[in-house]
Write a protein that holds these residues in place. Sequence first.
Motif, short mmCIF file in Angstrom:
data_model
loop_
_atom_site.label_atom_id
_atom_site.label_comp_id
_atom_site.label_asym_id
_atom_site.label_seq_id
_atom_site.Cartn_x
_atom_site.Cartn_y
_atom_site.Cartn_z
N VAL A 297 33.48 19.87 82.02
CA VAL A 297 33.75 20.25 80.64
C VAL A 297 34.49 19.12 79.95
N GLN B 159 31.41 31.32 81.22
CA GLN B 159 31.31 30.14 80.35
C GLN B 159 31.99 30.36 79.01
N LEU C 191 35.18 28.26 77.25
CA LEU C 191 35.12 27.67 75.90
C LEU C 191 36.22 28.19 74.98
N ILE D 25 39.83 22.99 75.49
CA ILE D 25 38.44 22.79 75.92
C ILE D 25 37.57 22.63 74.68
N PHE E 157 31.02 22.27 77.02
CA PHE E 157 30.40 21.95 78.30
C PHE E 157 29.58 20.69 78.13
#
Length: 176
Positions: free
Chosen positions: A16, A73, A77, A82, A85
Amino acid sequence: MESMALTSDIKKWYPVYTQSRAEKKAYQALLSKGIEAYLPLQRQLRQWSDRKKWVEEPLIKSYLFVHIARQQQTEVLMTTGISRFIYFSGKIAAMPDRQIEELKLLLASPYELEITEERLLPGEKIEIKAGPLKGIRGEIIEYRSQKQLLLRLGDISHSIVVNVSASLIERMNNKS
């Protein structure tokens, strides 16, 4: 139906991309959510105007790795720090467990590591046949010396240059 549910529960490693200089905060935020993550760190001597200090810096800037099932996932996020991906061929890139283990092995080795974002051309494929890095496969690069090999880390667009004695390298001409 049951086999599909089991497939989606399989955990894989995913690289990531983090916000700039937010790798450690994002890593801690993932851990606090109970998400398994790996942030490769390397000790570096930093120079300030009044002092020098050893600090732990991310080996690969703006990257960390999560070990999650597909349904996690979105939660990743939604984690502070973050960004996204990493995608390869239109799909979220997954990494084999072996690549993460090799990265951990490289960081535990006494060899000096150098990270480059340069897209180095593939060279002769080799395997290290002895020492603490035994079994790791990579590609030789020529722009430094015959004692350096390039290890590609899957689909994250980075490479690691490791100093290894040529006597520890075996050519893989016909190996797969």
